[in-house]
Design a protein around this motif. Structure first.
Motif, mmCIF file in Angstrom:
data_model
loop_
_atom_site.group_PDB
_atom_site.id
_atom_site.type_symbol
_atom_site.label_atom_id
_atom_site.label_comp_id
_atom_site.label_asym_id
_atom_site.label_seq_id
_atom_site.Cartn_x
_atom_site.Cartn_y
_atom_site.Cartn_z
ATOM 1 N N LEU A 11 0.858 -1.172 0.000
ATOM 2 C CA LEU A 11 0.000 0.000 0.000
ATOM 3 C C LEU A 11 0.901 1.232 0.000
ATOM 4 O O LEU A 11 1.877 1.291 0.770
ATOM 5 C CB LEU A 11 -0.884 0.013 1.237
ATOM 6 C CG LEU A 11 -1.788 -1.204 1.466
ATOM 7 C CD1 LEU A 11 -2.517 -1.071 2.796
ATOM 8 C CD2 LEU A 11 -2.776 -1.364 0.336
ATOM 9 N N THR A 90 -2.841 1.513 -9.327
ATOM 10 C CA THR A 90 -3.316 0.377 -8.545
ATOM 11 C C THR A 90 -3.619 -0.806 -9.459
ATOM 12 O O THR A 90 -4.383 -0.689 -10.418
ATOM 13 C CB THR A 90 -4.586 0.755 -7.764
ATOM 14 O OG1 THR A 90 -4.259 1.756 -6.795
ATOM 15 C CG2 THR A 90 -5.174 -0.463 -7.063
ATOM 16 N N GLN A 110 0.505 -7.331 -5.520
ATOM 17 C CA GLN A 110 -0.504 -6.276 -5.495
ATOM 18 C C GLN A 110 0.099 -4.931 -5.113
ATOM 19 O O GLN A 110 0.804 -4.815 -4.102
ATOM 20 C CB GLN A 110 -1.603 -6.624 -4.486
ATOM 21 C CG GLN A 110 -2.682 -5.562 -4.318
ATOM 22 C CD GLN A 110 -3.575 -5.429 -5.533
ATOM 23 O OE1 GLN A 110 -4.072 -6.415 -6.075
ATOM 24 N NE2 GLN A 110 -3.813 -4.187 -5.960
ATOM 25 N N THR A 112 -1.310 -1.106 -4.329
ATOM 26 C CA THR A 112 -2.515 -0.307 -4.100
ATOM 27 C C THR A 112 -2.102 1.101 -3.718
ATOM 28 O O THR A 112 -1.351 1.299 -2.756
ATOM 29 C CB THR A 112 -3.377 -0.911 -2.989
ATOM 30 O OG1 THR A 112 -3.728 -2.253 -3.346
ATOM 31 C CG2 THR A 112 -4.654 -0.103 -2.793
#
Length: 115
Positions: A11, A90, A110, A112
């Motif tokens: 993140l 993202t 991932q 984000t």
């Protein structure tokens, strides 16, 4: 069977930086090219950046000037330095390697970007 293992997804806030890593199970010199792709929810997978065996690098227009693709021949790694990230970055990021016409994919990591 050659494997690619990605890491580094996280993140991150807009304007921040992140570094993705791809570790192949064989020498990077076995590949004709390597690349990073990404796939956002509801969208098709798209090319982010690629490097040919000879070292020529190309970037998607959307990341040119912000992302840097690096191939470390000593560490046998492919990196994607992501700078000034935006919410539209993202996605799940995939490492890709090509041997002639055969494509090899990692499992994805991932990324984000949230305010």
């Amino acid at each position: 069977q050659v494997q690619l293992v990605e890491s580094g997804g996280d993140l991150v806030k807009p304007g921040g930086s992140l570094r993705l890593s791809c570790a192949p199970s064989s020498s990077i010199f076995e590949f004709n090219a390597m690349a990073w792709y990404r796939q956002a929810p509801g969208k098709e997978r798209e090319l982010v950046a690629s490097i040919a065996l000879g070292g020529t690098i190309t970037y998607a227009v959307s990341v040119d000037g912000r992302f840097i693709l690096q191939r470390d021949d000593v560490k046998n790694r492919l990196f994607l330095q992501m700078n000034d990230v935006k919410p539209e970055d993202t996605a799940v990021y995939y490492c890709n390697a090509r041997i002639l016409s055969r494509h090899i994919w990692g499992q994805g990591t991932q990324v984000t970007v949230f305010p």
